[in-house]
Write an enzyme that holds these catalytic residues in place. Sequence first.
Site, mmCIF file in Angstrom:
data_model
loop_
_atom_site.group_PDB
_atom_site.id
_atom_site.type_symbol
_atom_site.label_atom_id
_atom_site.label_comp_id
_atom_site.label_asym_id
_atom_site.label_seq_id
_atom_site.Cartn_x
_atom_site.Cartn_y
_atom_site.Cartn_z
ATOM 1 N N TYR A 32 0.823 -1.212 0.000
ATOM 2 C CA TYR A 32 0.000 0.000 0.000
ATOM 3 C C TYR A 32 0.850 1.251 0.000
ATOM 4 O O TYR A 32 2.085 1.174 0.103
ATOM 5 C CB TYR A 32 -0.952 -0.007 1.193
ATOM 6 C CG TYR A 32 -0.325 0.355 2.533
ATOM 7 C CD1 TYR A 32 0.580 -0.507 3.160
ATOM 8 C CD2 TYR A 32 -0.630 1.551 3.166
ATOM 9 C CE1 TYR A 32 1.147 -0.172 4.379
ATOM 10 C CE2 TYR A 32 -0.072 1.885 4.397
ATOM 11 C CZ TYR A 32 0.808 1.021 5.001
ATOM 12 O OH TYR A 32 1.370 1.348 6.203
ATOM 13 N N LYS A 147 6.402 -1.664 1.853
ATOM 14 C CA LYS A 147 5.232 -1.102 2.544
ATOM 15 C C LYS A 147 4.060 -2.070 2.368
ATOM 16 O O LYS A 147 3.202 -1.903 1.494
ATOM 17 C CB LYS A 147 4.917 0.299 1.996
ATOM 18 C CG LYS A 147 4.056 1.126 2.941
ATOM 19 C CD LYS A 147 4.115 2.588 2.573
ATOM 20 C CE LYS A 147 3.058 3.422 3.272
ATOM 21 N NZ LYS A 147 3.188 3.517 4.721
ATOM 22 N N GLU A 179 12.837 2.270 13.823
ATOM 23 C CA GLU A 179 11.815 3.231 13.389
ATOM 24 C C GLU A 179 10.562 2.993 14.227
ATOM 25 O O GLU A 179 10.512 2.092 15.055
ATOM 26 C CB GLU A 179 11.491 3.030 11.907
ATOM 27 C CG GLU A 179 10.893 1.667 11.611
ATOM 28 C CD GLU A 179 10.418 1.499 10.175
ATOM 29 O OE1 GLU A 179 10.209 2.500 9.477
ATOM 30 O OE2 GLU A 179 10.228 0.338 9.765
ATOM 31 N N LEU A 203 11.309 1.229 6.808
ATOM 32 C CA LEU A 203 10.656 1.721 5.596
ATOM 33 C C LEU A 203 11.340 3.043 5.249
ATOM 34 O O LEU A 203 11.533 3.891 6.131
ATOM 35 C CB LEU A 203 9.164 1.967 5.840
ATOM 36 C CG LEU A 203 8.443 2.478 4.599
ATOM 37 C CD1 LEU A 203 8.232 1.336 3.604
ATOM 38 C CD2 LEU A 203 7.110 3.107 4.958
HETATM 39 C C1 LIG Z 1 6.815 1.562 9.360
HETATM 40 C C2 LIG Z 1 6.817 2.953 8.828
HETATM 41 N N1 LIG Z 1 7.959 3.657 8.842
HETATM 42 C C3 LIG Z 1 8.010 4.923 8.383
HETATM 43 C C4 LIG Z 1 6.881 5.562 7.897
HETATM 44 C C5 LIG Z 1 6.964 6.969 7.393
HETATM 45 O O1 LIG Z 1 6.870 6.989 5.990
HETATM 46 P P1 LIG Z 1 6.330 8.250 5.206
HETATM 47 O O2 LIG Z 1 7.165 9.406 5.626
HETATM 48 O O3 LIG Z 1 6.562 7.906 3.776
HETATM 49 O O4 LIG Z 1 4.902 8.429 5.558
HETATM 50 C C6 LIG Z 1 5.672 4.861 7.858
HETATM 51 C C7 LIG Z 1 4.457 5.509 7.344
HETATM 52 O O5 LIG Z 1 3.378 4.996 7.416
HETATM 53 C C8 LIG Z 1 5.638 3.519 8.320
HETATM 54 O O6 LIG Z 1 4.490 2.797 8.296
#
Ligand SMILES: Cc1ncc(COP(=O)(O)O)c(C=O)c1O
Length: 285
Positions: A32, A147, A179, A203
């Site tokens: 997603y 993701k 994270e 991610l």
């Molecule tokens: C596990 C994880 N890490 C980091 C992020 C941050 O990513 P982004 O800045 O692209 O929203 C998300 C966002 O949903 C996430 O699910």
Amino acid sequence: MEVVYLNGQFLPKDQALISPDDRGFLFGDSVYEVARWYGGYFFDLPGHTGRFRRSMKETNMVWEDEAKLEEIFEELIERNGIGADCAIVYFQATRGVAPRNHAFPDPPVKPTIYGFARRHNINTLAAERGVAIWLTPDPRWNRCDIKTTALIANVLPYQEAHDQGFAEVCFVRNGFVTEGAHSNIFFVRNEALYTHPENNDILSGITRKNIISVARANDVSVVEEAVATDMIPYMNEAFICNTTGEIVPVTRISDQVIGDGNPGHLTRKLQVLLREFIQSCDPHR
Ligand SMILES: Cc1ncc(COP(=O)(O)O)c(C=O)c1O
């Protein structure tokens, strides 16, 4: 009436029907993306659609209409009359519908493609005051760079943190902070930013990447190195970031107060710089 996208059609949400044989439902065999609409434009849409295409590629999913992705994001905003409001677009691809079997459907079936737009405003209280987050061992798999919607290992620790009044849970792997359940994390020490390097343990956040480039463009030093948990007491500032919340200061990690317990000055500066950068991307300016 909420209009969603499902397999080539825009239709009222209550008419969007998905089979119980869908592999997203049965296996979490699904990826997603979430992008943010700033009342007139998407911020870094290529970053989000690029990551979605990568997630599909890494999981061997093929979607014949992939070239329409950006158009569908725009149309979801339009068809829901969101225009000048702020919103998110959520978009998902599953491996499709087939009788339950671990092996990929053979011959392959079309993926199930689903998207919706929802009005969303930033949590200004959290961005202003900062939040406390909880640290716990990372129970997730080895491909956190994808993701995927298979998020139970994010959801369970998040709920535990939430039940204790924390705003986010952050994970620890091999003694290092990776994270959050739905955010990346940065630390500040001696005016330099520290964040986990891009690899399979995190991610690669679109917000993280934009913060790094905004920081470097403003002569803030960025070190892409993981922070060991025993170094947390020596950190001057911390913040988490994601698409839906931008930058949220972290004032406490489990029972460790960060800095003087207030959002740090570099965190504040980056909140402003990121917001200015986002606004500078408005094509109507
Ligand atoms: C596990 C994880 N890490 C980091 C992020 C941050 O990513 P982004 O800045 O692209 O929203 C998300 C966002 O949903 C996430 O699910």
